[in-house]
Design a protein around this motif. Structure first.
Motif, PDB file in Angstrom:
ATOM      1  N   ILE A   1      -1.726  -5.908   6.195  1.00 52.60           N
ATOM      2  CA  ILE A   1      -1.433  -4.661   6.901  1.00 52.60           C
ATOM      3  C   ILE A   1      -2.720  -4.121   7.521  1.00 52.60           C
ATOM      4  O   ILE A   1      -3.765  -4.054   6.860  1.00 52.60           O
TER       5      ILE A   1
ATOM      6  N   ALA B   1      -3.668  -3.144   0.908  1.00 53.74           N
ATOM      7  CA  ALA B   1      -3.047  -3.277   2.228  1.00 53.74           C
ATOM      8  C   ALA B   1      -3.604  -4.479   2.989  1.00 53.74           C
ATOM      9  O   ALA B   1      -2.850  -5.245   3.611  1.00 53.74           O
TER      10      ALA B   1
ATOM     11  N   GLU C   1       3.156  -2.501   9.741  1.00 54.26           N
ATOM     12  CA  GLU C   1       2.108  -3.185  10.489  1.00 54.26           C
ATOM     13  C   GLU C   1       0.785  -2.428  10.409  1.00 54.26           C
ATOM     14  O   GLU C   1      -0.277  -3.048  10.271  1.00 54.26           O
ATOM     15  N   THR C   2       0.854  -1.098  10.518  1.00 55.09           N
ATOM     16  CA  THR C   2      -0.369  -0.288  10.509  1.00 55.09           C
ATOM     17  C   THR C   2      -0.209   0.872   9.537  1.00 55.09           C
ATOM     18  O   THR C   2       0.743   1.656   9.648  1.00 55.09           O
TER      19      THR C   2
END
Length: 651
Positions: free
Chosen positions: A26, A21, A3-4
């Motif tokens: 992301i 990303a 997610e990060t």
């Protein structure tokens, strides 16, 4: 999928990772130093965390600060890019211990390949061919010298923890070994915190060919074919290409198989590169390559592999790190040819010394068909003394090698950077070189042909274009006397060019350094891009300043100004004063007041932008005064060593 993602790097590679990303949905987090507060990678991230002061030892190399930033921001993965902590096993382990995925190989794989001497032994045991040499633990200088003597010269001293061309010295004779060993160990200690070295036999006419490998958590390893990185200067890659010229199916199969075997020997996961030194004395052979090292990270030159395979290597890194699989080997296809040229902020005509400062003009060749540009800076930004001097990677793709070379040259011709100096003209000379174009490659090509590849100063045609611009400008200001000053140009503040001009209609006759240059300028209006000189078209751009003209052509930026009446004494004392060519730290001082020196003798060593730069005596003479000591920080232009006037020295 993650997610990060926190990117533990800066500049071009941070932006490159963010681009992929973001496309994958992301969230991206940048880290930065105080010097990078306004950097593009910081502005483009979804969030950013300050690490500390400008020196990398207080910011980008602080694993504890990076992990704390990841915790605060809620990152579930860290991408290390390349350089800094990308091949640091302790950092990879700390990420794992913190429950954060390190996008790269396991700490054990990094350790196995991180020290070149141990990696060589591991590869020998795995049946991968290695270069003859000494990879032992005894680091006594005399023992190492005896080992080198036994191997036979020339040899290569290499830092066991090295990379990026640092911590390497070629030794031609036994008498030079100890001095070069000392320099190599000092640079290795500064760059990697480890001054241990190994000794290798230097392969004559060597080529540097590397294989991109990828492994996943299921134990599968594939290759993405090879890259040729033979064009190097002081072991630093300059131009890379894929595939390797002259590669045959049999040699490719043998080399790629050895690379996969090397990766499997350390249970490799993620993107890695297995580098081979190759006998380039003739056609490539199945028994003519030797394991050199494995880089356990993404390489600077990865874009050429992306262009010839159609794969996004960062995406593949992220998918593998998230538990995904690598593709099947037979799904990977090789198509076309790609070339990457590294545009650095450095001055080839002045020993490739780094050039720092504000980028008042930065015009990169974006939007050209078949050309990709990866850059970490923008116009108005600065090249800092604290970090690598790369401005951009210019990558060109074509159906074949000739097409890729042609597009690379067109891209360089459209590149304009000022006032920071670059190696753009040098890169163009390399691409146009007969041996390079004929694929007669070796890692020594640049050194052997330095006189023709390294620009000595502004070309005559640039002076002619500047002259035409001055004439055109002055016609507007003074139609009765368009060229009042006829006693020459002053170029780049140091070189004086004597020039005679005759102007009539659209014809310009120029006598430059006693060599006439005659041409018909059909399109020389300020700001236009095409000029005809000697019947040949050349692309360029002219920018005028208050008292000077800047000519951009073939990746060069040449500045010309009319002579000033009060400038007659400029440089009068230059022959006896050694100044700092850039900000840096004095690593060692080799002379003292009263010493007698000869021209070219090393006076001191300055460290700047992660590299050592030896400053030499400009002439024979006696040292009158020394203004610095080892360990001092100096600014650009600071007086370091002063030599006595020649009549004083004689007295």
């Amino acid at each position: 999928m993650f997610e990060t993602l926190l990117i533990a790097n800066r500049g071009e590679i941070a932006r490159r990772v963010m681009r992929t990303a973001k496309r994958m949905g992301i969230r991206t987090v940048a880290v930065y130093s105080e010097a990078d507060a306004e950097a593009p990678h910081v502005k483009e991230a979804d969030a950013a965390v300050l690490l500390g002061p400008a020196p990398s030892s207080e910011s980008y190399l602080r694993a504890d600060k990076i992990l704390e930033a990841a915790r605060q921001i809620g990152a579930d993965a860290i991408h290390p890019g390349y350089g800094f902590l990308s091949e640091n096993a302790e950092f990879a382990q700390a990420c794992t211990d913190a429950g954060i995925k390190f996008v790269g190989p396991s700490p054990d794989s990094i350790r196995a390949m991180g020290l070149k001497d141990r990696a060589k032994k591991l590869m020998e045991d795995a049946g991968v061919p290695v270069t003859p040499g000494y990879h032992g633990d005894n680091q006594d200088p005399e023992h190492l010298k005896n080992a080198a003597d036994a191997i036979g010269y020339p040899v290569l001293i290499k830092a066991v923890a090295g990379g990026g061309g640092k911590g390497m010295r070629k030794v031609e004779a036994s008498t030079d070994f100890l001095d070069l060993l000392d320099s190599c160990k000092r640079e290795a200690k500064s760059s990697f915190g480890n001054d241990e070295v190994l000794i290798e036999k230097f392969i004559e006419n060597p080529r540097h060919i590397e294989v991109q490998v990828f492994g996943d958590s299921r134990g599968r390893v594939i290759h993405l074919f090879e890259r040729d990185c033979s064009l190097q200067r002081r072991h630093q890659k300059v131009i890379e290409e894929a595939p390797a010229p002259g590669m045959t199916p049999n040699v490719r199969a043998a080399m790629c198989s050895a690379a996969v075997q090397a990766a499997k020997a350390v249970n490799y996961e993620g993107a890695g590169t297995v580098e081979f030194i190759v006998d380039g004395s003739g056609a490539l052979r199945e028994d003519g390559f030797f394991f050199m090292e494995m880089n356990t990270r993404l390489q600077v030159e990865h874009p050429v592999t992306e262009l010839v395979t159609g794969l996004d290597l960062v995406e593949l890194q992220l998918r593998v790190a998230a538990g995904g699989s690598v593709p099947e080997q037979d799904e990977i296809r090789l198509k076309g040819h790609a070339i990457e040229a590294r545009l650095y902020a450095e001055d080839p005509s002045n020993g490739f010394l780094p050039s720092i400062g504000r980028l008042d003009i930065l015009d990169l060749p974006r939007g050209i068909d078949g050309v990709r540009v990866d850059s970490g800076v923008e116009q108005g930004g600065e090249v800092s003394m604290h970090y690598d001097p790369m401005i951009a990677k210019i990558i060109a793709f074509g159906a074949n090698r000739d097409a890729a070379i042609e597009r690379s040259l067109a891209a360089l011709a459209a590149t304009r950077v000022y006032p920071v100096k670059t190696n753009g003209g040098f890169l163009g000379n390399c691409l146009r070189d007969d041996d390079f174009q004929a694929a007669r490659l070796s890692t020594g090509l640049i050194a052997e042909k330095a006189e023709t590849l390294i620009p000595a100063g502004a070309p005559k045609r640039d002076a002619a274009l500047a002259a035409r611009a001055f004439l055109e400008r002055d016609q507007v200001a003074n139609s009765n006397d368009p060229w009042a000053l006829k006693d020459g140009f002053r170029a780049n503040a140091d070189t004086k060019i004597r020039i005679r001009l005759e102007y009539e209609g659209d014809t310009l006759d120029v006598a430059l350094s006693a060599a006439p240059v005659k041409g018909r300028t059909l399109s020389a209006r300020l700001g236009e891009d095409t000029f005809i000189l000697d019947g040949m078209a050349t692309s360029g751009r002219i920018v005028t300043e208050a008292e000077s003209v800047i000519v951009f052509s073939d990746g060069r930026a040449s500045r010309f100004s009319l002579p000033r009446p009060d400038a007659a004494a400029d440089g009068a004392d230059a022959g006896g004063l050694v100044k700092a060519p850039m900000p840096g730290k004095v690593l060692s001082l080799n002379v003292a007041e009263g010493d007698t020196v000869t021209k070219g003798q090393k006076l001191l060593v300055l460290e700047a932008m992660k590299m050592e730069h030896a400053l030499a005596a400009p002439r024979d003479g006696v040292i009158a005064s020394v203004s610095i000591a080892a360990g001092d920080q100096v600014g650009e232009g600071d007086a370091l060593v002063t030599m006595a006037e020649e009549d004083e020295a004689a007295a």
